[in-house]
Design a protein around this motif. Structure first.
Motif, PDB file in Angstrom:
ATOM      1  N   ASP A  26       0.859  -1.184   0.000  1.00 17.23           N
ATOM      2  CA  ASP A  26       0.000   0.000   0.000  1.00 17.23           C
ATOM      3  C   ASP A  26       0.898   1.238   0.000  1.00 17.23           C
ATOM      4  O   ASP A  26       1.562   1.529   0.992  1.00 17.23           O
ATOM      5  N   ARG A  28      -0.172   4.387  -0.706  1.00 20.80           N
ATOM      6  CA  ARG A  28      -0.949   5.638  -0.695  1.00 20.80           C
ATOM      7  C   ARG A  28      -0.231   6.705   0.128  1.00 20.80           C
ATOM      8  O   ARG A  28       0.381   6.393   1.154  1.00 20.80           O
ATOM      9  N   ALA A  30       0.391  10.336   2.434  1.00 27.94           N
ATOM     10  CA  ALA A  30      -0.188  10.867   3.668  1.00 27.94           C
ATOM     11  C   ALA A  30       0.087  12.367   3.750  1.00 27.94           C
ATOM     12  O   ALA A  30       1.030  12.864   3.128  1.00 27.94           O
ATOM     13  N   GLU A  65      -5.867   9.516  -0.884  1.00 25.01           N
ATOM     14  CA  GLU A  65      -5.691   8.863  -2.179  1.00 25.01           C
ATOM     15  C   GLU A  65      -4.640   9.630  -2.993  1.00 25.01           C
ATOM     16  O   GLU A  65      -4.508  10.844  -2.831  1.00 25.01           O
ATOM     17  N   PRO A  66      -3.891   8.946  -3.883  1.00 22.67           N
ATOM     18  CA  PRO A  66      -2.910   9.672  -4.710  1.00 22.67           C
ATOM     19  C   PRO A  66      -3.610  10.643  -5.670  1.00 22.67           C
ATOM     20  O   PRO A  66      -4.746  10.398  -6.068  1.00 22.67           O
ATOM     21  N   VAL A  87      -0.039  14.769  -4.262  1.00 23.07           N
ATOM     22  CA  VAL A  87       0.743  13.760  -3.536  1.00 23.07           C
ATOM     23  C   VAL A  87       0.654  12.440  -4.286  1.00 23.07           C
ATOM     24  O   VAL A  87      -0.354  12.154  -4.942  1.00 23.07           O
ATOM     25  N   GLU A  88       1.735  11.672  -4.194  1.00 21.62           N
ATOM     26  CA  GLU A  88       1.747  10.408  -4.937  1.00 21.62           C
ATOM     27  C   GLU A  88       1.952   9.218  -3.997  1.00 21.62           C
ATOM     28  O   GLU A  88       1.114   8.333  -3.933  1.00 21.62           O
ATOM     29  N   SER A  89       3.060   9.170  -3.283  1.00 20.37           N
ATOM     30  CA  SER A  89       3.253   8.036  -2.376  1.00 20.37           C
ATOM     31  C   SER A  89       4.000   8.452  -1.110  1.00 20.37           C
ATOM     32  O   SER A  89       4.361   7.608  -0.305  1.00 20.37           O
ATOM     33  N   GLU A  90       4.232   9.751  -0.944  1.00 19.48           N
ATOM     34  CA  GLU A  90       5.086  10.204   0.148  1.00 19.48           C
ATOM     35  C   GLU A  90       4.268  10.930   1.217  1.00 19.48           C
ATOM     36  O   GLU A  90       3.070  11.108   1.085  1.00 19.48           O
TER      37      GLU A  90
ATOM     38  N   GLN B  40     -12.878  13.516  -4.853  1.00 23.80           N
ATOM     39  CA  GLN B  40     -11.710  13.927  -5.628  1.00 23.80           C
ATOM     40  C   GLN B  40     -12.068  14.077  -7.107  1.00 23.80           C
ATOM     41  O   GLN B  40     -11.682  15.053  -7.754  1.00 23.80           O
ATOM     42  N   MET B  93      -1.136  11.869 -13.568  1.00 20.79           N
ATOM     43  CA  MET B  93      -1.888  11.594 -12.341  1.00 20.79           C
ATOM     44  C   MET B  93      -2.506  12.865 -11.737  1.00 20.79           C
ATOM     45  O   MET B  93      -3.566  12.816 -11.127  1.00 20.79           O
ATOM     46  N   SER B 209       7.281  14.675  -7.005  1.00 20.36           N
ATOM     47  CA  SER B 209       5.927  14.940  -6.476  1.00 20.36           C
ATOM     48  C   SER B 209       5.836  16.368  -5.973  1.00 20.36           C
ATOM     49  O   SER B 209       4.831  17.049  -6.177  1.00 20.36           O
TER      50      SER B 209
END
Lengths: 97, 323
Positions: A26, A28, A30, A65-66, A87-90, B40, B93, B209
């Motif tokens: 996971d 996702r 934060a 969610e990203p 935000v993507e995964s960090e 979203q 994205m 990001s």
């Protein structure tokens, strides 16, 4: 005989065999809030989430969610802070000022 | 007296302990995942008309000294291509741009040749940039019978957005990211961790990001305008539909572009003020996605000359009736 059996079980239990685990992770992202004023409510994409000071990174942070999100801090009907973030995964710390 | 001394000594020993910093605890939102995704998606639909920038990555390379010695590929830039792929996927994205493929355009053209279809679409903005800072360090603290060790990878990326028509670099952004792992031990007991190679990639990913975050939050929407694709009697078909925020009932104005002259002061081209030709009202939208959408409009004032379509463009009527 019992002692021998117990020793055999113990010997088996102590064996260090290779362990392979393949799993999805996971990732996702934060969000944490630094300096959020007292008495405000956090809205993520227009949905109320709660007190932003609960997610100040000590130790709690909010999982989202990203992608792109609209963050708002509201005091009653008044928007006191708003920011669009990606935000993507960090972990992203949003500084409220 | 003795108890006080022992307590004081114990406190001193404890305060001299080197302990790892507190790890963030990720908490799920009280809102359900489904409701989060729906909210979203709802925010992606624009409130007013807008047109996403069509962007392509022109160059995104590794300009640091890191990763330049061994295991290079034909272009001598594995890190740059990795970062370029990360940038491209995050641009998509974000949902704020129409992203056109350029680094692997040759593969797409080859596939189009096999399928005998399509032609690549031109971008209006080219992204040019590089990984400008990248490196690792190891730090830590040493206390009484205790120590911590932290591996840190840091990365920084810089890009500029260039207008393809004029070559004008109209926006620049910097993103920084950091990834770290910390271990600690007290009297020989504690956690352990050896060299973590994934920290490098995570730091670059975080920097990119952060860069997209700057683009999304600081780069304003470009002024919305569209073109007329077809005229049939009093009905006019224009490009752009629901995903650009165009809805039935919206009022639009058809303008004839003014003459283009070159400024001797700046060297840039200036367009003289346009002339108002007709007023339109949107009747309905058609098309499936943002690249194939259009709208059917009714002429409510003036007339649209089909022969002059190349010089005509359409804008939205702002509050007060002015385009």
């Amino acid at each position: 005989m019992r002692k021998l059996l117990a020793a055999a079980v113990l010997a088996l239990a102590a064996c260090a065999g290779p362990t392979t685990v393949v799993r999805t992770v996971d990732t996702r992202p934060a969000i944490a809030f630094s300096g959020a004023p007292w008495g405000t409510v956090l809205y993520v994409d227009g949905v109320a989430v709660g007190d932003p000071r609960e997610y100040d990174g000590h130790p709690n942070v909010l999982r989202v969610e990203p992608g792109t999100h609209d963050l708002e801090l509201r005091q009653g009907d008044q928007v006191v802070f708003d920011q669009r973030v990606f935000v993507e995964s960090e972990l992203k710390t949003v500084v409220v000022h | 007296m003795r108890v006080r001394l022992v307590t004081g000594g114990a406190l001193l020993l404890l305060s001299a302990c080197a302990t790892p910093s507190q790890r963030p605890s990720v908490v799920e939102s009280p809102v359900s995942g489904r409701a989060q995704v729906q909210a979203q998606a709802a925010r992606q639909v624009p409130g007013t008309v807008r047109y996403k920038r069509k962007v392509a990555i022109g160059r995104f390379t590794n300009e640091t000294t890191y990763g330049r010695s061994l295991l290079n590929d034909a272009d001598l830039d594995r890190l740059g291509k990795q970062a370029s792929d990360m940038l491209s996927s995050r641009l998509v994205m974000s949902g704020q741009f129409i992203v056109l493929e350029r680094p692997d355009a040759a593969k797409i053209e080859r596939e189009q040749g096999v399928a005998k279809a399509g032609a690549l679409v031109g971008a209006d903005t080219l992204i040019v940039g590089s990984v400008t800072e990248f490196g690792r360090s190891v730090g830590g603290k040493v206390g009484f019978l205790s120590s911590t060790k932290e591996q840190i990878a840091k990365a920084k990326v810089d890009v500029r957005l260039v207008d393809v028509k004029t070559g004008h670099a109209y926006f620049s952004a910097t993103g920084a990211g950091q990834a770290s792992t910390e271990v600690g031990e007290v009297a020989g007991f504690g956690s352990r961790s050896e060299y973590d190679a994934t920290l490098n990639d995570r730091a670059i990913a975080a920097a990119i990001s952060d860069l997209i975050d700057r683009l999304v939050s600081k780069l304003g929407e470009r002024p919305w305008r569209t073109d007329i694709v077809e005229v049939q009697g009093s009905q006019v078909f224009v490009s752009g539909g629901r995903s650009q925020g165009l809805r039935p009932g919206d009022d639009l104005v058809v303008l004839e572009a003014g003459q283009v002259v070159k400024s001797k002061q700046s060297g840039f081209e200036l367009t003289l003020p346009p002339r108002r030709v007709a007023a339109l009202r949107v009747l309905s939208n058609f098309g499936e996605d943002e690249t194939s959408e259009g709208s059917v409009c009714q002429v409510v004032a003036g007339a649209v000359d089909r022969a002059a379509l190349a010089r005509l463009y359409v804008v939205q009527v702002k509050d007060g009736g002015q385009p």
